[in-house]
Design an enzyme around this catalytic site. Structure first.
Site, PDB file in Angstrom:
ATOM      1  CE  LYS A  30      -3.498   2.414   2.695  1.00 12.88           C
ATOM      2  NZ  LYS A  30      -4.489   2.393   3.748  1.00 12.88           N
ATOM      3  CD  GLU A  32       9.415  -5.765   7.170  1.00 14.85           C
ATOM      4  OE1 GLU A  32       9.125  -4.722   6.530  1.00 14.85           O
ATOM      5  OE2 GLU A  32       9.268  -5.860   8.397  1.00 14.85           O
ATOM      6  N   GLY A  37      -4.973  -1.651   4.749  1.00 12.90           N
ATOM      7  CA  GLY A  37      -4.158  -2.782   4.289  1.00 12.90           C
ATOM      8  C   GLY A  37      -4.829  -4.127   4.555  1.00 12.90           C
ATOM      9  NE  ARG A  38      -6.602  -3.485  10.597  1.00 16.43           N
ATOM     10  CZ  ARG A  38      -5.930  -2.358  10.710  1.00 16.43           C
ATOM     11  NH1 ARG A  38      -4.735  -2.250  10.127  1.00 16.43           N
ATOM     12  NH2 ARG A  38      -6.404  -1.330  11.378  1.00 16.43           N
ATOM     13  CD  GLU A  57      -1.974  -4.217  11.230  1.00 16.38           C
ATOM     14  OE1 GLU A  57      -2.622  -4.156  10.170  1.00 16.38           O
ATOM     15  OE2 GLU A  57      -0.746  -4.404  11.240  1.00 16.38           O
ATOM     16  CG  HIS A  83      -5.464 -35.143  17.402  1.00 16.76           C
ATOM     17  ND1 HIS A  83      -5.704 -36.346  18.022  1.00 16.76           N
ATOM     18  CD2 HIS A  83      -6.453 -34.982  16.476  1.00 16.76           C
ATOM     19  CE1 HIS A  83      -6.774 -36.910  17.471  1.00 16.76           C
ATOM     20  NE2 HIS A  83      -7.253 -36.102  16.546  1.00 16.76           N
ATOM     21  CE  LYS A 142       5.754  -0.861   9.948  1.00 20.35           C
ATOM     22  NZ  LYS A 142       4.777  -0.262   9.049  1.00 20.35           N
TER      23      LYS A 142
HETATM   24  O1  F6P Z   1       3.280  -2.784   9.672  1.00 18.31           O
HETATM   25  C1  F6P Z   1       1.944  -3.052   9.551  1.00 18.31           C
HETATM   26  C2  F6P Z   1       1.443  -2.801   8.182  1.00 18.31           C
HETATM   27  O2  F6P Z   1       1.427  -1.450   7.917  1.00 18.31           O
HETATM   28  C3  F6P Z   1       0.074  -3.415   7.958  1.00 18.31           C
HETATM   29  O3  F6P Z   1      -0.944  -2.629   8.427  1.00 18.31           O
HETATM   30  C4  F6P Z   1       0.071  -3.628   6.482  1.00 18.31           C
HETATM   31  O4  F6P Z   1      -0.910  -4.532   6.086  1.00 18.31           O
HETATM   32  C5  F6P Z   1       1.476  -4.121   6.266  1.00 18.31           C
HETATM   33  O5  F6P Z   1       2.254  -3.421   7.201  1.00 18.31           O
HETATM   34  C6  F6P Z   1       2.024  -3.913   4.872  1.00 18.31           C
HETATM   35  O6  F6P Z   1       2.012  -2.574   4.516  1.00 18.31           O
HETATM   36  P1  F6P Z   1       2.190  -2.137   3.011  1.00 18.31           P
HETATM   37  O7  F6P Z   1       1.095  -2.732   2.216  1.00 18.31           O
HETATM   38  O8  F6P Z   1       2.161  -0.647   3.009  1.00 18.31           O
HETATM   39  O9  F6P Z   1       3.528  -2.675   2.548  1.00 18.31           O
END
Ligand code: F6P
Length: 547
Positions: A206, A212, A267-268, A353, A384, A512
């Site tokens: 987003k 990452e 995002g979620r 979240e 189990h 972060k």
């Molecule tokens: O760090 C949390 C977060 O911002 C989430 O809310 C989001 O889904 C995820 O990281 C990935 O963010 P982006 O889509 O901006 O890479």
């Protein structure tokens, strides 16, 4: 904003709780032969049995009163109208617009968002068709066989969960891979399985600033260029999904290869947007549309059904009953379906979240519990492993048992065993087993006297443990769409009751920020930043190990 603990319904529910907590569900079932009929409902292809909860008519009417006193009717209207209910980011919250199949206008800042929603959907459809039909060719003129999604959190879990859940609907030529972890192991192992000529990388973020994702995308790009040896080939193998066109261009992906979405999609909550591109590539446009249709059915139901017969409202308010009155701080998601094995992780982000918050919208600290800890695993494996605690441990942890009635494609004899276990677990959690029943059972087995009595307490099940049984007619795109939207709205309702903002996530920022400084230290770009002695020592240990 109403102060929850001062609401009349909040107080009267406490009075009711004093008496209600003494009741056992066995008695409630015995008293009312129609309980299962009265406490169940069907929406689209979803059936919910909520009768195995510690509730009575009085509980439900108190909870619905609480929902009304908390202003839920207005908050629902505000969300669907595109009001900026995400106040800390000054944003509307409009995942519902992404599946607004009637196309009725929804305005943000005076602009109807539906034309741009439809235009992105159309572009996604064309692109997905080109890739799936084999018209879109890689740099050596071969069709795409592998999609590698690079993203994390909402830019990973939604597409991953849906693609896993709907595997039987997937394109037979297409292999899906999801890379989220910055631990190079995940990308390395994925790249071993694919070929540069036939792989499409979908970089999803987003913000397009997530460390990452950008690190994985850069490494994937290097790997690709080492093989293709031509910058121009990148355009055939890398597309981006983001709200941030500039960052995508800066990264080196041609904006014509970018699929857009907007800041009013959290995002979620984004799998319905262009973030769903890998889903569409795998399942095709028609099935993706069905997913949207399923969500739309739940949206309409949520918006229009009276609270007493409103599936998301019922699930949310029953959840409030356990979290705020019983003090049950956890909630289990147990899908009895291997294809739904990523559902617990998806719901975990969605709920925790969204509602893992400690202040209300106006900044005042809450003086009650908010989001429960969401956890889970496929139910049958859970049985189990951790179900022991759920049956006989000291925690109250409501459980959602999720299954589909039709065992499409299941091997002969398997589906019956699976469903027998779903129904048996729900019954066991509700009934339990009394000391007398244990005695009778042990006596039949030939035990008696002290040996029998010593065993009795260990074999007693208190029961009275709440479950919701959620059955889909079958696991297909439409019903999955309804199921996901059900949880989205349940979480929204709980956020409204607690008066929190379910749509920001400031709590992820501190880590972060600190990681940036520490990364600079680990790579030698920064020396001796200020830390506590523990962190300093951990950094030293890393340095020693990686001299
Ligand atoms: O760090 C949390 C977060 O911002 C989430 O809310 C989001 O889904 C995820 O990281 C990935 O963010 P982006 O889509 O901006 O890479």
């Amino acid at each position: 904003m109403p102060n929850l603990t001062q609401l009349p319904a909040w107080q009267s529910l406490w009075d009711h709780f004093a008496e209600a907590k003494q009741r056992h569900m066995r008695e409630l079932f015995a008293e009312d032969p129609d309980r299962a009929d009265r406490y169940s409902l069907e929406v689209g292809g979803l059936f919910l049995d909520y009768s195995k909860n510690r509730i009575t008519d009085a509980t439900l009417s108190g909870l619905m009163q609480l929902a009304r006193e908390s202003g839920l009717p207005d908050r629902i209207k505000a969300m669907f109208k595109g009001e900026k209910i995400n106040s800390t980011e000054n944003r509307a919250v409009l995942h519902v617009a992404l599946r607004n199949r009637t196309n009725s206008p929804i305005h943000v800042d005076g602009e109807d968002v539906m034309p741009k929603v439809n235009s992105v959907l159309e572009r996604m459809g064309k692109f997905a068709h080109a890739v799936r039909s084999g018209e879109w060719l890689g740099y050596t003129n071969q069709p795409i066989t592998d999609i590698v999604n690079i993203g994390i959190g909402g830019s990973d879990l939604g597409p991953l969960m849906v693609c896993s859940a709907l595997k039987p609907f997937g394109h037979p030529r297409m292999n899906m891979h999801f890379v989220s972890n910055v631990d190079g192991a995940q990308l390395k192992e994925t790249l071993k399985k694919v070929h540069s000529e036939t792989t499409l990388f979908v970089v999803e973020s987003k913000t397009f600033t997530t460390q990452e994702t950008l690190t994985n995308a850069l490494t994937a790009r290097d790997w690709f260029l080492q093989r293709a040896r031509d910058e121009k080939a990148v355009a055939k193998h890398f597309v981006a999904v983001s709200t941030n066109q500039k960052a995508v261009a800066d990264f080196g992906i041609d904006p014509s290869n970018m699929f857009e979405f907007w800041d009013w999609v959290g995002g979620r909550y984004s799998l319905w947007s262009a973030i769903g591109l890998p889903i569409m590539l795998y399942l095709g446009e028609e099935n993706f549309t069905e997913l949207l249709n399923g969500a739309h059915i739940m949206d309409q139901h949520f918006r229009n059904a009276p609270f007493e017969q409103n599936m998301p409202v019922l699930l949310a308010m029953i959840g409030i009953w356990y979290i705020n009155y019983y003090g049950g701080g956890s909630h289990v998601i147990a899908p009895y379906d291997q294809y739904l094995h990523r559902l617990p992780a998806f719901i975990q982000q969605l709920d925790m979240e969204s509602n893992g918050k400690q202040v209300q919208v106006d900044g005042t600290p809450v003086n009650f519990e908010t989001a429960p800890i969401i956890w889970g695993e496929t139910g049958i494996n859970g049985q189990h492993a951790f179900f022991q605690l759920l049956h006989q441990g000291t925690h109250i942890s409501p459980i959602d048992l999720i299954a589909s009635l039709e065992g499409q494609g299941s091997l002969p004899g398997h589906h019956e065993i699976l469903l027998a276990n779903v129904f048996a677990q729900a019954e066991a959690f509700m009934r339990g087993k009394t000391a007398d029943e244990v005695r009778e059972e042990l006596t039949k087995q030939g035990m008696s006297g002290e040996a029998l009595e010593a065993l009795v307490p260990h074999k007693v099940f208190g029961g009275n443990r709440p479950t919701n049984t959620l059955l889909m007619h079958r696991l297909d795109p439409r019903n999955l769409g309804s199921l996901i939207a059900l949880y989205e709205h349940k979480i929204f309702v709980q956020g409204v009751i607690w008066g929190i903002n379910s749509f920001d996530q400031w709590g992820v920022e501190l880590g972060k920020q600190l990681a940036k400084t520490i990364h600079a230290e680990l790579t030698g770009k920064l020396k001796n930043a200020e830390h506590d002695s523990s962190t300093r020592r951990l950094i030293q240990l890393y340095r020693q190990a990686n001299k």
